[in-house]
Design a protein around this motif. Structure first.
Motif, PDB file in Angstrom:
ATOM      1  N   HIS A   2     -56.833 -42.470  -3.166  1.00  0.00           N
ATOM      2  CA  HIS A   2     -55.724 -42.814  -3.311  1.00  0.00           C
ATOM      3  C   HIS A   2     -55.210 -44.177  -2.811  1.00  0.00           C
ATOM      4  CE1 HIS A   2     -54.912 -38.516  -4.016  1.00  0.00           C
ATOM      5  NE2 HIS A   2     -56.032 -38.324  -3.283  1.00  0.00           N
ATOM      6  N   TYR A   3     -54.012 -44.903  -3.765  1.00  0.00           N
ATOM      7  CA  TYR A   3     -53.738 -46.096  -3.275  1.00  0.00           C
ATOM      8  C   TYR A   3     -52.124 -46.008  -3.107  1.00  0.00           C
ATOM      9  CZ  TYR A   3     -58.191 -47.741  -4.793  1.00  0.00           C
ATOM     10  OH  TYR A   3     -59.733 -47.945  -4.896  1.00  0.00           O
ATOM     11  N   TYR A   4     -52.013 -46.710  -1.841  1.00  0.00           N
ATOM     12  CA  TYR A   4     -50.449 -46.744  -1.400  1.00  0.00           C
ATOM     13  C   TYR A   4     -49.709 -48.154  -1.246  1.00  0.00           C
ATOM     14  CZ  TYR A   4     -51.770 -41.764  -1.147  1.00  0.00           C
ATOM     15  OH  TYR A   4     -52.144 -40.516  -0.883  1.00  0.00           O
ATOM     16  N   HIS A  19     -55.726 -48.279   0.772  1.00  0.00           N
ATOM     17  CA  HIS A  19     -56.264 -46.977   0.159  1.00  0.00           C
ATOM     18  C   HIS A  19     -56.520 -45.891   1.493  1.00  0.00           C
ATOM     19  CE1 HIS A  19     -59.952 -49.322   0.797  1.00  0.00           C
ATOM     20  NE2 HIS A  19     -60.297 -48.143   1.340  1.00  0.00           N
ATOM     21  N   ASP A  21     -58.357 -41.695   1.545  1.00  0.00           N
ATOM     22  CA  ASP A  21     -58.992 -40.658   0.710  1.00  0.00           C
ATOM     23  C   ASP A  21     -58.360 -39.410   0.419  1.00  0.00           C
ATOM     24  OD1 ASP A  21     -59.315 -39.880   3.172  1.00  0.00           O
ATOM     25  OD2 ASP A  21     -61.607 -39.894   3.190  1.00  0.00           O
ATOM     26  N   PRO A  23     -54.475 -37.621  -0.082  1.00  0.00           N
ATOM     27  CA  PRO A  23     -53.176 -37.525  -0.601  1.00  0.00           C
ATOM     28  C   PRO A  23     -52.256 -37.758   0.528  1.00  0.00           C
ATOM     29  CG  PRO A  23     -53.780 -35.300  -1.129  1.00  0.00           C
ATOM     30  CD  PRO A  23     -54.958 -35.985  -0.472  1.00  0.00           C
ATOM     31  N   GLU A  46     -47.251 -44.174  -4.195  1.00  0.00           N
ATOM     32  CA  GLU A  46     -48.459 -43.833  -4.448  1.00  0.00           C
ATOM     33  C   GLU A  46     -48.556 -44.918  -5.938  1.00  0.00           C
ATOM     34  OE1 GLU A  46     -50.455 -40.193  -4.590  1.00  0.00           O
ATOM     35  OE2 GLU A  46     -52.386 -41.337  -5.272  1.00  0.00           O
ATOM     36  N   GLU A  48     -51.565 -46.976  -8.834  1.00  0.00           N
ATOM     37  CA  GLU A  48     -52.853 -46.909  -9.357  1.00  0.00           C
ATOM     38  C   GLU A  48     -53.802 -48.232  -8.705  1.00  0.00           C
ATOM     39  OE1 GLU A  48     -53.777 -45.788 -12.563  1.00  0.00           O
ATOM     40  OE2 GLU A  48     -52.311 -44.335 -12.230  1.00  0.00           O
ATOM     41  N   LYS A  49     -54.958 -47.872  -8.797  1.00  0.00           N
ATOM     42  CA  LYS A  49     -55.785 -48.898  -8.178  1.00  0.00           C
ATOM     43  C   LYS A  49     -55.394 -50.244  -8.735  1.00  0.00           C
ATOM     44  CE  LYS A  49     -60.858 -49.915  -8.055  1.00  0.00           C
ATOM     45  NZ  LYS A  49     -60.770 -50.928  -6.903  1.00  0.00           N
TER      46      LYS A  49
END
Ligand SMILES: [Zn+2]
Ligand SMILES: [Zn+2]
Length: 514
Positions: A2-4, A19, A21, A23, A46, A48-49
């Motif tokens: 996950h990317y934040y 990032h 791993d 949520p 959150e 997208e990469k």
């Protein structure tokens, strides 16, 4: 993976991407690596990469988070007061995991169902002495305020605003909601705490900047555990994690200390009004000398009758220094066993330098306001920007020598009175002598027990303390206040005059010399 997007705590840095791993919830407090350091941060969104750059991993997930409402208000602060979101969020005390989440709908409805039960099982922490009995004037104001979402309570000094506040707070608590009671830091005295605890027991807490970390943590534990109904405090109390605020009171709403001098430079009174609308809470602003802005903007409810009707006689004297006539009056009052008050508008032993030939005041080159002469430190200082220089001997306007200084400070006034009146005990009341809460308490106690006879001080005298026995007020240097470099100088001068004159004649009639 996950990317934040995250925002760093109390930092003006832009939004960054990391990032993790698992949520994470929006608002979650986390720790992230920045260069070689570990920094506190909050999950914003959150995403997208990201393409084009590598991300680092979030190091720790903490057990604290910001509610969606806190984030929403912080976003407003950040745009309205020109600060980063991280700086705005830094004002708030986050919520803590392990306690009910305020965003959780199911829990809220469950709470509604159990509200009556909660009210019933409060037991010994509930008010012990019942509520204050209101006068007709107070009752009328109370009923009017009940009907309004926001209003300004304009009550003359000694008209009993606090009893109205207590009644409003009790009503709010009975509805299962909490209250925030803001006041200037200097009014947060042990007396005020005792007065409120008399009605609300241990369900009231005091919150201000001088609390130790340990004490703050203890108070927060109580708030998280829902053992608190009222947070009374300075402006930061607005940002404590109360669950369902039903009432926000801003006492002495005209006071300058509500404006933050650090980023974000928010005004607590204005924020209270904004947050009240957001949270669906009633907002009551109150003052004996409301700011013209509030008086114009909000509906006004008046309290016109002081509790004890007394008379004040005003005398106007020309000049800006302490005259023999004034000293004589203070002496007479002292001999008669009464107490007096002397207001001097400048603090410590400073004066202004001015030219005897052209009359120019020596001013700061950056602010165009008079530079203060610090006698002991032997320099001139601008109290606006802190620009400091050596003491000038030549007038910068006409070249005349020497420059002389005028204006009496508290130190000179004290010396002058001591040399004229024997045995008088003077309580000096300014930021130089009242440096801690303990010193304030002791000074007030000495004056209350009549160990000291004259209260001599600066602007600090105008802040809401009760001195029952003052029958003479001498107010110096109103011209100086009127001439301050501030577009509200006249409003401030009037407010100060009313507040200081209001300290005298609480119980008996009094004379006021201006
Ligand atoms: Zn000159
Ligand atoms: Zn300056």
């Amino acid at each position: 993976m996950h990317y934040y997007q995250i925002t760093l705590h109390r930092s003006s840095a832009p939004i960054l991407t990391y990032h993790y791993d698992k949520p994470l919830k929006i608002g979650q407090q986390i720790e992230v690596p920045v260069h070689s350091k570990v920094k506190l941060a909050m999950v914003l969104d959150e995403v997208e990469k990201p393409e084009g750059f590598e991300t680092s991993e979030i190091l720790n997930v903490l057990n604290s988070y910001y509610s969606s409402m806190q984030i929403e208000i912080a976003k407003f602060i950040s745009s309205y007061y020109f600060s980063s979101l991280g700086e705005a969020l830094g004002l708030f005390v986050p919520c803590r995991s392990g306690y009910p989440h305020p965003d959780d709908e199911k829990l809220n409805s469950l709470k509604d169902a159990t509200k009556d039960v909660i009210l019933d099982c409060r037991g010994e922490d509930t008010p012990t002495y019942g509520l204050p009995i209101l006068s007709d004037d107070q009752k009328r104001a109370y009923k009017k305020l009940l009907k309004k979402d926001k209003a300004l309570l304009f009550g003359v000094t000694g008209s009993g605003k606090t009893e109205v506040f207590i009644s409003l707070m009790a009503k709010t608590i009975a509805e299962g909601k909490q209250c925030i009671f803001l006041m200037p830091e200097i009014s947060l005295t042990p007396q005020m705490q005792t007065r409120l605890e008399k009605y609300f027991g241990k369900r009231i807490v005091m919150w201000h900047s001088k609390l130790t970390k340990k004490k703050k943590e203890k108070i927060l534990e109580k708030i998280y555990a829902k053992e608190v109904d009222i947070v009374a405090g300075a402006r930061s109390a607005l940002f404590t994690p109360l669950e369902e605020v039903g009432l926000i009171i801003v006492d002495e709403e005209h006071d300058d200390s509500y404006k933050s001098m650090m980023k974000p430079r928010y005004h607590a009174r204005d924020m209270a009004v904004y947050m009240g609308a957001k949270l669906g809470a009633k907002v009551v602003l109150a003052s004996a000398t409301p700011s013209l802005g509030s008086y114009h903007k909000y509906e006004v409810v008046k309290l016109t009758k002081p509790f004890i009707q007394t008379q004040k006689k005003y005398y106007f004297v020309e000049g800006s220094t302490l005259t023999n006539g004034m000293i004589k009056k203070i002496d007479e009052n002292f001999r008669a066993g009464e107490q007096s008050l002397l207001f001097v508008p400048t603090r410590g032993n400073f004066k202004y330098l001015y030219c005897t030939k052209c009359g120019e005041t020596h001013t700061c080159p950056y602010c165009s306001v008079g530079m203060a002469l610090h006698r002991y430190a032997r320099h001139l200082k601008c109290h606006y920007c802190n620009f400091t220089e050596v003491i000038r001997e030549v007038c910068s306007a006409c070249g005349h020598t020497p420059l002389i200084s005028e204006r009496m400070g508290t130190v000179e006034a004290k010396e002058m009175i001591h040399s004229s009146i024997e045995d008088i005990v003077i309580e000096q009341f300014d930021r130089d002598s009242i440096t801690t809460a303990g010193k304030l308490k002791k000074a007030l106690k000495r004056f209350e027990s009549k160990e000291s006879h004259l209260l001599l001080g600066t602007q600090m005298l105008s802040k809401g303390h009760d001195y029952a026995n003052i029958t003479l007020s001498v107010i110096l240097g109103m011209d100086y206040i009127l001439g301050l470099g501030d577009y509200r100088a006249r409003e401030r001068a009037m407010s100060l005059l009313i507040q200081i004159a209001g300290r005298s004649g609480r119980a008996k009639s009094a004379d006021v010399i201006i």
